[in-house]
Enzyme design. Sequence first.
Site, PDB file in Angstrom:
ATOM      1  N   GLU A   1       0.794  -1.232   0.000  1.00  0.00           N
ATOM      2  CA  GLU A   1       0.000   0.000   0.000  1.00  0.00           C
ATOM      3  C   GLU A   1       0.826   1.281   0.000  1.00  0.00           C
ATOM      4  O   GLU A   1       0.613   2.173   0.830  1.00  0.00           O
ATOM      5  CB  GLU A   1      -0.975  -0.027   1.200  1.00  0.00           C
ATOM      6  CG  GLU A   1      -1.863  -1.267   1.166  1.00  0.00           C
ATOM      7  CD  GLU A   1      -2.857  -1.361   2.331  1.00  0.00           C
ATOM      8  OE1 GLU A   1      -2.709  -0.615   3.307  1.00  0.00           O
ATOM      9  OE2 GLU A   1      -3.771  -2.201   2.238  1.00  0.00           O
TER      10      GLU A   1
ATOM     11  N   ASN B   1       2.238  -4.571  -3.452  1.00  0.00           N
ATOM     12  CA  ASN B   1       0.821  -4.934  -3.324  1.00  0.00           C
ATOM     13  C   ASN B   1       0.034  -3.682  -2.939  1.00  0.00           C
ATOM     14  O   ASN B   1       0.477  -2.892  -2.108  1.00  0.00           O
ATOM     15  CB  ASN B   1       0.754  -5.978  -2.190  1.00  0.00           C
ATOM     16  CG  ASN B   1      -0.580  -6.663  -2.027  1.00  0.00           C
ATOM     17  OD1 ASN B   1      -1.151  -7.154  -2.995  1.00  0.00           O
ATOM     18  ND2 ASN B   1      -1.063  -6.713  -0.792  1.00  0.00           N
TER      19      ASN B   1
ATOM     20  N   HIS C   1     -10.217  -5.797  -2.855  1.00  0.00           N
ATOM     21  CA  HIS C   1     -11.303  -5.722  -1.870  1.00  0.00           C
ATOM     22  C   HIS C   1     -12.447  -4.971  -2.551  1.00  0.00           C
ATOM     23  O   HIS C   1     -12.475  -3.740  -2.555  1.00  0.00           O
ATOM     24  CB  HIS C   1     -10.833  -5.005  -0.600  1.00  0.00           C
ATOM     25  CG  HIS C   1      -9.772  -5.766   0.122  1.00  0.00           C
ATOM     26  ND1 HIS C   1     -10.031  -6.970   0.742  1.00  0.00           N
ATOM     27  CD2 HIS C   1      -8.459  -5.513   0.310  1.00  0.00           C
ATOM     28  CE1 HIS C   1      -8.914  -7.426   1.292  1.00  0.00           C
ATOM     29  NE2 HIS C   1      -7.936  -6.565   1.045  1.00  0.00           N
TER      30      HIS C   1
ATOM     31  N   GLU D   1      -5.995 -10.430  -2.455  1.00  0.00           N
ATOM     32  CA  GLU D   1      -6.855 -10.346  -1.264  1.00  0.00           C
ATOM     33  C   GLU D   1      -8.319 -10.233  -1.661  1.00  0.00           C
ATOM     34  O   GLU D   1      -9.087  -9.468  -1.053  1.00  0.00           O
ATOM     35  CB  GLU D   1      -6.445  -9.131  -0.410  1.00  0.00           C
ATOM     36  CG  GLU D   1      -4.973  -9.139  -0.024  1.00  0.00           C
ATOM     37  CD  GLU D   1      -4.553  -8.000   0.898  1.00  0.00           C
ATOM     38  OE1 GLU D   1      -5.434  -7.321   1.480  1.00  0.00           O
ATOM     39  OE2 GLU D   1      -3.340  -7.794   1.041  1.00  0.00           O
TER      40      GLU D   1
ATOM     41  N   ASP E   1     -12.049 -10.136  -2.002  1.00  0.00           N
ATOM     42  CA  ASP E   1     -13.349 -10.346  -1.352  1.00  0.00           C
ATOM     43  C   ASP E   1     -14.332  -9.361  -1.982  1.00  0.00           C
ATOM     44  O   ASP E   1     -13.930  -8.355  -2.566  1.00  0.00           O
ATOM     45  CB  ASP E   1     -13.311 -10.260   0.192  1.00  0.00           C
ATOM     46  CG  ASP E   1     -12.642  -9.028   0.760  1.00  0.00           C
ATOM     47  OD1 ASP E   1     -12.636  -7.969   0.090  1.00  0.00           O
ATOM     48  OD2 ASP E   1     -12.128  -9.103   1.894  1.00  0.00           O
TER      49      ASP E   1
HETATM   50  C1  XIL Z   1      -6.441  -7.192   7.564  1.00  0.00           C
HETATM   51  C2  XIL Z   1      -6.730  -8.463   8.339  1.00  0.00           C
HETATM   52  O1  XIL Z   1      -7.513  -9.323   7.555  1.00  0.00           O
HETATM   53  C3  XIL Z   1      -7.429  -8.144   9.626  1.00  0.00           C
HETATM   54  O2  XIL Z   1      -7.589  -9.313  10.423  1.00  0.00           O
HETATM   55  C4  XIL Z   1      -6.655  -7.103  10.407  1.00  0.00           C
HETATM   56  O3  XIL Z   1      -7.367  -6.723  11.559  1.00  0.00           O
HETATM   57  C5  XIL Z   1      -6.389  -5.880   9.543  1.00  0.00           C
HETATM   58  O4  XIL Z   1      -5.737  -6.274   8.358  1.00  0.00           O
HETATM   59  N1  XIL Z   1      -4.968  -4.950   3.204  1.00  0.00           N
HETATM   60  C6  XIL Z   1      -3.980  -5.801   3.605  1.00  0.00           C
HETATM   61  C7  XIL Z   1      -4.239  -6.813   4.643  1.00  0.00           C
HETATM   62  O5  XIL Z   1      -2.889  -5.811   2.989  1.00  0.00           O
HETATM   63  O6  XIL Z   1      -3.107  -7.093   5.421  1.00  0.00           O
HETATM   64  C8  XIL Z   1      -5.380  -6.401   5.559  1.00  0.00           C
HETATM   65  O7  XIL Z   1      -5.665  -7.495   6.432  1.00  0.00           O
HETATM   66  C9  XIL Z   1      -6.585  -6.008   4.737  1.00  0.00           C
HETATM   67  C10 XIL Z   1      -6.256  -4.837   3.831  1.00  0.00           C
END
Ligand code: XIL
Length: 462
Positions: A170, A211, A247, A275, A277
């Site tokens: 990020e 990432n 996300h 990641e 979802d």
């Molecule tokens: C999230 C986890 O899933 C949670 O359990 C934690 O509380 C916060 O982080 N981007 C990322 C991940 O790169 O590491 C994050 O994971 C979600 C957003």
Amino acid sequence: MSPSRSSSVRSTSLRARLVAVLTGVTAVGALLAAGMTSAHAADTPLRDLAAAKGKIIGTAVTGSKLTGTYGDIAGAQFNSLTPGNAMKWGSVEPTQGTFNWTEADQIVAFAQAHNQQVRGHTLAWHNQNPSWLTNGSWTSAQLSSLLQNHIGTEVGRYRGKIAAWDVVNEPFNEDGTYRSTLWYNGLGVDYIASALTWARAADPAAKLYINDYNVEGVNAKSTALYNLVKSLKERGVPIDGVGLQAHLILGQVPSTLQQNIQRFADLGVDVAITELDIRMALPADSTKLAQQAADYKSVTAACVAVTRCVNLTVWGFTDSDSWVPGTFSGYGAATPYDENYAPKPAYYGIAEALGGTTTTPPPTTGGCTATYSVVSQWDAGFTGQVKIACSGASLSSWKVGWTYGAGQQISQAWNATCTQSGAAVSCANASYNEAVADGGSVTFGFNASWSGSNPVPTVTLR
Ligand code: XIL
């Protein structure tokens, strides 16, 4: 459990279904209600479907949960694991010089026992750092050696066991400028090149990634990432891939996803969806779950379509282990399995895009309509779009046609394949947007020329 992977899946989903029946919602019922597909895809694990397409499919996991049904599904369906939190700096070094590798080691051991890859996550980030680090006041020389030691220690510990590291997480703001963080403020932009170089030294075999989120479509942020990767490659800095977190929000898969993946691939780096979802406003219902299936399918199809898209990882495979409800108030149901470990329509969306066999009922056009509109118009050209929307019906593929009355001529289309012969235009779905769920829609666009007048034609959906 049972010795073979597929029999373990079958007994798992049987158990999951029993639980679902007891709670009054069956995944199969939701599928049929949505006019989608039957449940045969469950017979072939996602990891086998993915392997047949040359892809890796992963999930984020919580180490303490890797037993029972959760462990069975994680082991049987996926061939890559990402520790959701266990490898973050705050987890592994809560007190300076005192390390806790328990959960990270456990996940790596589970992966090895199940013939899975591990994606290491993450080394240089602005979140989930230990408070001793964030609350300290450091010179830039101190910061640099802290980061170098952290990377050397963690990457070195797992040398040879990690397929890919999210080295930098990020780094960008939404407008494509660099995010103001401990690292950027203390070390300047070259903290990125340094982190990558230190990671390479500590494990030359691991693929090294940057990432980020909101970089799935072509936009200012993904273009900044693109320019960074390009310049790192030109400078000879070790960079092997980009991670698109993905996300996403229901119904909002960026239409430029595949194009964006392709442009990174064309730079000579791998791409991973790291990641994934897809969250929806709660409560879930069969219409939303069907749209979610279409969304998961189109994201998976975009990765399948680009050779260098090597890994697709979901951020938790079950709604009971998702960060979404705790982070996005009012949203949830974002993963492919429900809270009782029953596969949702989204699971079958992924399976179908990976070539899983499903039985599709004959398509119905009853409640589906196609609407043509002119989005913008100039001197001799215009941009048009057609929206195909379904209500009380669904489509497993689509084709629309119309006849131009005033000599208009299409030059280019996106999110559909269009051909024009004389005045007759015919457009068919792209590989990644063929399904239109009940309550869902698909839009494609095109550029065309006009002169004199530009009347809107009547569109037929076939
Ligand atoms: C999230 C986890 O899933 C949670 O359990 C934690 O509380 C916060 O982080 N981007 C990322 C991940 O790169 O590491 C994050 O994971 C979600 C957003």
